[in-house]
Structures are given as C-alpha cells and as structure tokens.
Design a protein around this motif. Structure first.
Motif, PDB file in Angstrom:
ATOM      1  N   TRP A  55       0.846  -1.204   0.000  1.00 12.97           N
ATOM      2  CA  TRP A  55       0.000   0.000   0.000  1.00 12.97           C
ATOM      3  C   TRP A  55       0.872   1.242   0.000  1.00 12.97           C
ATOM      4  CZ3 TRP A  55      -0.708   4.343   2.948  1.00 12.97           C
ATOM      5  CH2 TRP A  55      -1.946   4.998   2.874  1.00 12.97           C
ATOM      6  N   ARG A  56       0.540   2.218  -0.897  1.00  8.76           N
ATOM      7  CA  ARG A  56       1.283   3.477  -0.914  1.00  8.76           C
ATOM      8  C   ARG A  56       0.360   4.631  -1.253  1.00  8.76           C
ATOM      9  NH1 ARG A  56       4.421   6.928  -4.389  1.00  8.76           N
ATOM     10  NH2 ARG A  56       3.812   5.765  -6.259  1.00  8.76           N
ATOM     11  N   ASP A  57       0.341   5.638  -0.406  1.00  8.73           N
ATOM     12  CA  ASP A  57      -0.407   6.867  -0.652  1.00  8.73           C
ATOM     13  C   ASP A  57       0.338   7.653  -1.733  1.00  8.73           C
ATOM     14  OD1 ASP A  57      -1.745   9.311  -0.575  1.00  8.73           O
ATOM     15  OD2 ASP A  57      -1.916   9.326   1.607  1.00  8.73           O
ATOM     16  N   ILE A  58      -0.317   7.918  -2.854  1.00 13.69           N
ATOM     17  CA  ILE A  58       0.380   8.549  -3.975  1.00 13.69           C
ATOM     18  C   ILE A  58       0.388  10.078  -3.899  1.00 13.69           C
ATOM     19  CG2 ILE A  58      -0.078   6.624  -5.536  1.00 13.69           C
ATOM     20  CD1 ILE A  58      -2.308   8.385  -6.818  1.00 13.69           C
ATOM     21  N   ASP A  59      -0.455  10.644  -3.042  1.00 13.93           N
ATOM     22  CA  ASP A  59      -0.570  12.106  -3.005  1.00 13.93           C
ATOM     23  C   ASP A  59      -0.999  12.531  -1.595  1.00 13.93           C
ATOM     24  OD1 ASP A  59      -0.731  14.745  -3.721  1.00 13.93           O
ATOM     25  OD2 ASP A  59      -2.237  14.480  -5.299  1.00 13.93           O
ATOM     26  N   PRO A  60      -0.103  12.382  -0.609  1.00 11.07           N
ATOM     27  CA  PRO A  60      -0.501  12.537   0.797  1.00 11.07           C
ATOM     28  C   PRO A  60      -1.047  13.896   1.180  1.00 11.07           C
ATOM     29  CG  PRO A  60       1.650  11.486   0.614  1.00 11.07           C
ATOM     30  CD  PRO A  60       1.307  11.982  -0.751  1.00 11.07           C
ATOM     31  N   ASP A  61      -0.789  14.932   0.398  1.00 11.09           N
ATOM     32  CA  ASP A  61      -1.197  16.272   0.780  1.00 11.09           C
ATOM     33  C   ASP A  61      -2.423  16.782   0.029  1.00 11.09           C
ATOM     34  OD1 ASP A  61       0.939  16.549   2.602  1.00 11.09           O
ATOM     35  OD2 ASP A  61       2.303  17.018   0.941  1.00 11.09           O
ATOM     36  N   VAL A  67      -8.641  16.734  -1.051  1.00 10.76           N
ATOM     37  CA  VAL A  67      -9.938  16.100  -1.289  1.00 10.76           C
ATOM     38  C   VAL A  67      -9.816  14.675  -1.811  1.00 10.76           C
ATOM     39  CG1 VAL A  67     -12.123  16.272  -2.546  1.00 10.76           C
ATOM     40  CG2 VAL A  67     -11.023  18.340  -1.730  1.00 10.76           C
ATOM     41  N   VAL A  68      -8.822  14.416  -2.639  1.00 11.61           N
ATOM     42  CA  VAL A  68      -8.688  13.101  -3.263  1.00 11.61           C
ATOM     43  C   VAL A  68      -7.761  12.224  -2.421  1.00 11.61           C
ATOM     44  CG1 VAL A  68      -7.874  11.826  -5.282  1.00 11.61           C
ATOM     45  CG2 VAL A  68      -9.126  13.978  -5.572  1.00 11.61           C
ATOM     46  N   PHE A  69      -8.226  11.044  -2.094  1.00 10.77           N
ATOM     47  CA  PHE A  69      -7.408  10.037  -1.424  1.00 10.77           C
ATOM     48  C   PHE A  69      -7.073   8.993  -2.474  1.00 10.77           C
ATOM     49  CE2 PHE A  69      -7.271   7.163   2.649  1.00 10.77           C
ATOM     50  CZ  PHE A  69      -5.892   7.065   2.520  1.00 10.77           C
TER      51      PHE A  69
END
Length: 592
Positions: free
Chosen positions: A513-519, A522-524
């Motif tokens: 699992w990797r968060d592609i845009d942590p900041d 609105v979009v997760f």
C-alpha cells in the motif's frame, strides 16, 4: 501450507453488476505474484458482523434471534462474504446487551437453542462461509456462577477468579475509573471488600493471574471450536493483565486510562499461552479488540513470529471527532492513521479494517455525507476505502445498505448502559445541558449502530412483526435490502461488486500500500502493488467534481470498478475526471 497456485481460486468468483471491467491476464499475473507472504485463509476473507438482537426476529418478540439469521443466509451468501462474526449469543442479564456473560457454554434463550446454533453453523458451511464468535473473557456477568461463588465469602473456593481488595480511607482501593463512568471498584456487602470492574459494576473483571481462570478460558474456546466455529473476536482482550498492585493513576493517565489498562505486564504471555494451548492446534483466526493500543503496539500483538493474535481492532480511525461540516476535513487525519496502521503491520503482521461496528456510530454519518443527495455516493466511497486496504475488511450489518445514525429525540429511546450512565452523571448533575448531550449521542452513541436491520420498506422494516427492542430508523422506507437489491445503482449492489473484485484481484489483498498524493485536500489515492501487477484506487471525498492530475510515475490503466457507471479515464491519460463523491479502481503499472 497452500501454494501460490491455491491462491488462483480467488479469480474463480464470477463478477456481475455495476461498472466492472476485468482483464483475465492481469488478474492471473496478480494471483501468481503473491510472493513469499505466509498464506492464511483469513487474509483473503471478508467478514460480516452480525449483532443478533438487531438482525432478524423470527418469532415476533421484537428481538433478533438465531433462526432469524438462518432465514437470511442466502442474503449473506449473495453479498459474497467469507466469514460471519456473531456478537455474543450467550445467556446474559443483558446489562450490556450480551457483553455480560452468565454462561459461556450455552445459547441465550432470547436467541434460541443450541440446535439453532448448530443449524446456523451448518447453513453457513453449506454456503462456504465460516463462523467466528465473540469471546468475552476480560469480565463476566455478576450473575455468572463463578462470581456468585467468589463473592459468597472471603475464603470461598474460586474467590481468586476475580480481583478483590480492601478499601482505603472509607473508599475504593484506588482511583481507577470505569470506562462506563464512575469508579472501577464496587463494594460488596457480603464480604466488605471491593471488586474491580473496568466496565459496568455488573461486569466484574476476571483475575487472569489465576491459572484456573486461564484454563477455563482455554476450555471454553475448545468447546466452541468443537462446535464448528472458525475463530474468535476477543472482546477487551488487551485489558486482561492488570498492573501490579493496581496503584492510583496519575492525572495524565486518568485522561485516557485505557493506555494503562492495556499495558499489563503479562498480557503477551497470556496470549501466547492461549495460542500454545488452543489455537496452534487449529487454523482458527483471532481478532482482538485492542483498546488503549497504539499502531506500534498493534504491531507487537499481531507479529506472526510472536504467536499472539492474528489481527486487532484499534480505535484511532473510528475515534476521529467529526467537528466540522465538510467530511473532507477529516481526510488528512484519516490518511495519516491508515498509513501508520499499514506501516505498523510490516511484513509479519496483519490489519483489520473497519469503519463501524456495534460500538461505533454509522460510518455514513461519521465519515460520509448523509445528505439525501449524497448519501449513496459517499457510502460507496467509504465501501471502497474499507475493502481496498491491505487488511481483512469487516462489514457491519446494514453498512452495505448505507444505513445512517438514528435521529434520537429523547433519552427514553436509548438503551445503551454507557449512554444512560453518562446521562445521569452529566445531565442530572447539571454539568451539561440536555440538548447538548442528546446531540452528542445522536452523533456518537452506540445505539446508532444497534437499531434494527432494514430489510423492507414495510412495517418495522421487515425486522419483526412485534415491537422492536430499539426503534427502526425512519429512513427505512428508502434504505432497505429489498429496494437496494433491485436497484443496479444501490450501495448494496456496489458492495457485492467490490467484494467480488477483491476476490479476483490479489493485489487488493496482498499488494503493498502506498499513498500517492498525501497532501491532496480532497482526493485520497493509493496503489496496491505486487511484483507483476498493481491497482490504483482514487476517491473524491468532496461534493465538487475535480480534474485530478496523477502524480509523476502513476499511470491510469483499465477501469476495474467505478462507483458511478460509465465514468473513468482513458488508459494512459494523466488527468482523471472524478465526480463528487466518486471512487475508481483501476489497473496500473507495478513498477512505481
């Protein structure tokens, strides 16, 4: 141990319904790429939690029962789940709705008979579904024979099954607070000593330092395993080992006593003993309720090399306070907690994913958008979040319909023992205005999740022919299983598609699992990656549509599932159009 080829059974489940597109070659590659991770059946499972009082009533007394559950097994099977978790079915005075057990080797007459339990096990097995049951062994009911014997005299046989102390200075032995309010000590007139109860006074804590207590617990587990269950949800299991001497808590510890209650010196020893004596001889699964435990603490408990628990429920995510109007304001905290939880699991642990249960408010009302125009869309986004983590997902009854919190208008409508005690202590004392307290219960009260399951738009939502023990949510006229089963755009049909997709795409189970845009506000978005294939999950947590530009190195491939039919990007396009409250699951390149 099953081989990688055994995992290919995951792609044998047919998919049907909303906005699905699959590519067998991709799915085969993902199934072959599971790698060196230890295979356990519960990692691929989806669990459906049933609160028997509120699921289905077969005899018109207003309380759900085991025959009622059996009558709905085809509904459960159609959802696609692999395991049913049955909340306490034991005899109980029901001070805490079954979490005060008076007999561990029987079925409550309120729910049926042992023959009904056996019929439930057999009916589930015939549909390829396992059963796990609640094991409530941090405490018993004060009407359990063990406690009745223990309290009879200071030298009574079995006195040491519980924790007794002399008082001090005319009061309790220490300043321990009950998690249900008030002191955690109650004086018993028969012997003049105090007994410990971390919950209600009618729930005395067992003394796990007594070997006979642990032997009884092991025997109870064997009893139900022999009856056909496949594991246990262990209630309040992190509290079983007490601090030596039970000393006063400091002011800081009093603000969150669960941290002390969960950190007893022998907790891990007792869990390893449970595994050694019982669980290691079976393929049963365990999931522990881990109050007071951090993400790192959960890693210790679930490290497979330590042989304690398979997974735990922690509370950081469901404990987030809904303090603002926009659900997207919760997103930064949500993604941080999910990332911490995934990191803590590491290579040798595993995670339980849940957004609601019998002790939590409805996730739609907590994390979603219960406004009529957005509730279905937001419920689908939350379903996507729940079912695409590197975790075993737990779906609570009615969550798959998008059930919401109940609009309570008075304390008389509430049955929860914890809520009633808080009401007495805060309202009747004048500490908090009644309107403020009732509003808080509407948002956080446990009874929000305990109102009857909504089967039809008819009388009492099809739950009972009598008067239900808790009122039926008025929104049952539009939110019910019968109506949603016939609606291709419903939350229920989307859950079926999501669960089927998870079974067909091993990256959604085992992939990193990797968060592609942590900041992003609105979009997760995150990837689930195996060596040979990967998936991309995108969710818009706001009402406004957005043209979302993918971060460098992230490619949008084929749409596997969309919460909105007919939407999704063309493969290779770097900008993804997301409608308000929309989720997308896409294929993507594995090398990110």
């Amino acid at each position: 141990m099953p081989t990688r080829r055994d995992v290919l059974r995951l792609i044998a489940v047919p998919l049907a319904g909303l906005a699905f597109a699959g590519r067998p070659g991709l799915l085969l590659a993902q199934a072959e790429a599971v790698g060196n991770e230890t295979w356990r059946w519960w990692k691929e499972a989806v669990v459906y939690q049933i609160y028997p009082r509120s699921f289905m009533d077969s005899d018109g007394d207003g309380v759900g029962d085991l025959p009622g559950i059996v009558s709905k097994l085809d509904y459960i099977a159609a959802l696609g789940v692999d395991v049913v978790w049955l909340c306490p079915h034991y005899p109980s005075p029901n001070v805490d709705n079954g979490y005060d057990v008076s007999d561990y080797r029987a079925v409550s007459p309120l729910f049926g008979t042992m023959a009904d339990f056996d019929a439930l096990v057999a009916g589930l097995k015939a549909r390829g579904i396992r059963l796990i049951v609640d094991l409530v062994v941090n405490h018993t009911s004060d009407q359990h024979p063990w406690f009745e014997r223990s309290r009879s005299a200071r030298d009574a046989p079995g006195r040491d099954f519980y924790i007794w102390r002399d008082g001090r200075d005319g009061g309790p032995p220490s300043n321990y607070p009950s998690l249900f309010g008030g002191p955690a000590w109650t004086r018993d007139d028969t012997t003049g000593q105090y007994y410990l109860h971390l919950f209600a006074p009618q729930q005395p804590d067992l003394n796990w330092d007594e070997p006979r207590v642990r032997a009884e617990v092991h025997d109870i587990m064997r009893f139900w395993l022999d009856r056909g269950v496949s594991g246990f949800r262990l209630d309040a299991i992190t509290f079983i080992s007490k601090q030596p001497g039970l000393p006063d808590l400091t002011p800081d510890e009093l603000r969150d006593p669960t941290r002390v209650y969960a950190d007893g010196p022998h907790r891990d020893d007792y869990l390893r003993e449970m595994d050694r004596e019982v669980l290691s001889h079976t393929d049963a699964m365990t999931v522990g309720e881990a109050g007071g435990v951090s993400a790192e603490g959960a890693r210790t408990l679930t490290d497979a090399r330590r042989h304690e628990l398979d997974m735990v429920f922690t509370f950081a995510l469901v404990g987030l306070a809904r303090t603002v109007e926009s659900p997207s304001a919760l997103l930064p905290a949500m993604r941080r907690i999910i990332a911490e939880r995934d990191r803590a699991a590491g290579d040798d642990g595993w995670v339980a994913s849940y957004l609601e249960n019998h002790d939590q408010p409805r996730s739609l009302s907590h994390f979603g958008d219960p406004d009529l125009a957005w509730r279905t869309r937001s419920a689908k986004v939350l379903a996507t979040l729940l079912l695409t983590q590197r975790a075993t997902p737990f779906v609570y009854q009615g969550e798959e319909l998008g059930m919401a919190n109940y609009p309570f208008t008075s304390i008389e409508q509430i049955e929860d023992v914890r809520a009633k005690r808080e009401w007495r202590e805060r309202i009747e004392s004048g500490a908090v205005p009644a309107a403020v307290a009732l509003d808080a219960l509407r948002h956080t009260g446990r009874d929000n999740a305990r109102t009857p399951m909504q089967w039809t738009a008819g009388l009492q939502a099809g739950f009972t022919t009598g008067r239900p023990w808790l009122p039926v949510n008025p929104d049952a006229v539009t939110v019910n299983a019968a109506g949603e089963g016939a609606d291709p755009n419903s939350v229920l049909l989307f859950y079926r598609c999501l669960i089927a997709l998870r079974k067909r795409v091993p990256a959604l189970v085992h992939g990193a699992w990797r968060d592609i845009d942590p900041d992003h506000p609105v979009v997760f978005g995150y990837t689930r990656t195996l060596p040979d294939a990967a998936c991309l999950v995108l969710m818009n947590f706001g009402r406004e549509p957005i043209a979302y530009r993918l971060p460098p190195g992230v490619l949008a491939g084929e749409v596997l599932l969309s919460s909105e039919a007919g939407t999704g990007p063309a493969p290779g396009v770097p900008v993804v159009q997301l409608a308000g409250w929309q989720s997308l699951i896409l294929s993507t390149a594995p090398a990110l």
